[in-house]
Write a protein that holds these residues in place. Structure first.
Motif, short mmCIF file in Angstrom:
data_model
loop_
_atom_site.label_atom_id
_atom_site.label_comp_id
_atom_site.label_asym_id
_atom_site.label_seq_id
_atom_site.Cartn_x
_atom_site.Cartn_y
_atom_site.Cartn_z
N SER A 25 39.90 45.13 41.43
CA SER A 25 39.11 44.40 40.75
C SER A 25 39.58 42.91 40.73
O SER A 25 38.91 42.09 40.62
N ASN A 26 40.96 42.79 40.75
CA ASN A 26 41.21 41.32 40.79
C ASN A 26 41.04 40.81 42.14
O ASN A 26 40.63 39.61 42.10
N ILE A 27 41.14 41.51 43.12
CA ILE A 27 40.82 40.92 44.47
C ILE A 27 39.35 40.62 44.53
O ILE A 27 38.98 39.74 45.02
N ALA A 28 38.65 41.60 44.05
CA ALA A 28 36.99 41.29 44.10
C ALA A 28 36.51 40.14 43.10
O ALA A 28 35.42 39.53 43.81
N ALA A 30 38.50 37.28 42.82
CA ALA A 30 39.34 36.19 43.02
C ALA A 30 38.51 34.80 43.22
O ALA A 30 39.22 33.62 42.69
N ALA A 31 37.10 34.78 43.23
CA ALA A 31 36.42 33.44 43.38
C ALA A 31 35.77 33.49 41.98
O ALA A 31 34.63 32.53 41.73
N THR A 32 35.88 34.22 40.95
CA THR A 32 34.97 34.29 39.84
C THR A 32 35.87 33.43 38.74
O THR A 32 36.83 33.46 38.37
N PRO A 33 34.84 32.02 38.35
CA PRO A 33 35.67 31.24 37.38
C PRO A 33 35.83 31.95 36.07
O PRO A 33 35.10 32.78 35.73
N GLY A 34 37.04 31.67 35.65
CA GLY A 34 37.64 32.19 34.25
C GLY A 34 38.12 33.52 34.28
O GLY A 34 38.44 33.96 33.40
N TYR A 35 37.97 34.24 35.55
CA TYR A 35 38.69 35.63 35.46
C TYR A 35 40.09 35.65 35.60
O TYR A 35 40.77 34.94 36.10
N LYS A 36 40.42 36.47 34.46
CA LYS A 36 41.89 36.80 34.08
C LYS A 36 42.36 38.03 34.87
O LYS A 36 41.91 38.90 34.63
N ALA A 37 43.23 37.88 35.99
CA ALA A 37 43.88 38.89 36.56
C ALA A 37 44.84 39.96 35.71
O ALA A 37 45.77 39.29 34.72
N LYS A 38 44.74 41.10 35.86
CA LYS A 38 45.57 41.98 34.82
C LYS A 38 46.30 42.90 36.02
O LYS A 38 45.92 43.09 37.13
N ASP A 39 47.06 43.53 35.51
CA ASP A 39 48.13 44.41 36.06
C ASP A 39 48.56 45.70 35.13
O ASP A 39 48.56 45.18 34.02
N ILE A 40 49.09 46.55 35.67
CA ILE A 40 49.58 47.55 34.68
C ILE A 40 51.38 47.52 34.83
O ILE A 40 51.59 47.69 35.80
N ASP A 41 51.85 47.45 33.72
CA ASP A 41 53.34 47.81 33.73
C ASP A 41 53.70 49.02 33.92
O ASP A 41 53.61 50.18 33.09
N PHE A 42 53.75 49.47 35.06
CA PHE A 42 53.89 51.04 35.59
C PHE A 42 54.82 51.87 34.97
O PHE A 42 54.65 52.81 34.42
N ALA A 43 56.14 51.05 34.75
CA ALA A 43 57.33 51.81 34.06
C ALA A 43 56.80 52.14 32.43
O ALA A 43 57.05 53.14 32.15
N ALA A 44 56.27 51.15 31.86
CA ALA A 44 55.87 51.34 30.43
C ALA A 44 54.61 52.47 30.42
O ALA A 44 54.74 53.07 29.56
#
Length: 115
Positions: A25-28, A30-44
């Motif tokens: 979703s982040n990659i898709a 990449a050109a969307t204004p205002g999009y906030k990239a997210k990720d999962i803290d895998f260990a948590a």
């Protein structure tokens, strides 16, 4: 029963799959204004899952917004190279976990057949 058979690897596979979707979703976007990239803290997320939380709850609790190295004028925080690297790393870990689980399933099948 699956927790006893597969240990944390089943939960890890589910979480890696969730992370894969988030990185995609982040990659898709990449050109969307205002999009906030997210990720999962895998260990948590894995700690929460092992403690008994379901996949959705452990993923939600471990989701973090990325802080960009270089902010863009349109407010988008996706840094494509970083996302692609995280995606590739996660894909390798997903594949390794899946291979481990496949081996475990094959061992169980052989034991049931009496080989």
């Amino acid at each position: 029963m699956s927790d006893r058979l597969f240990g944390i690897h089943g939960a890890a596979l589910e979480l890696r799959s969730q992370r894969m979707g988030m990185l995609t979703s982040n990659i898709a976007n990449a050109a969307t204004p205002g999009y906030k990239a997210k990720d999962i803290d895998f260990a948590a997320a894995l700690d929460a899952r092992v403690a008994g939380a379901d996949v959705a709850r452990s993923t939600d609790a471990a989701t973090r917004y990325r802080v960009p190295v270089m902010a863009t004028m349109d407010g988008n925080t996706v840094e494509l190279a970083n996302e692609q690297m995280a995606f590739a790393e996660n894909a390798v870990a997903y594949s390794a976990t899946l291979s481990f689980l496949e081996g475990r399933v094959n061992n169980i099948k052989r034991a049931l057949k009496g080989d």
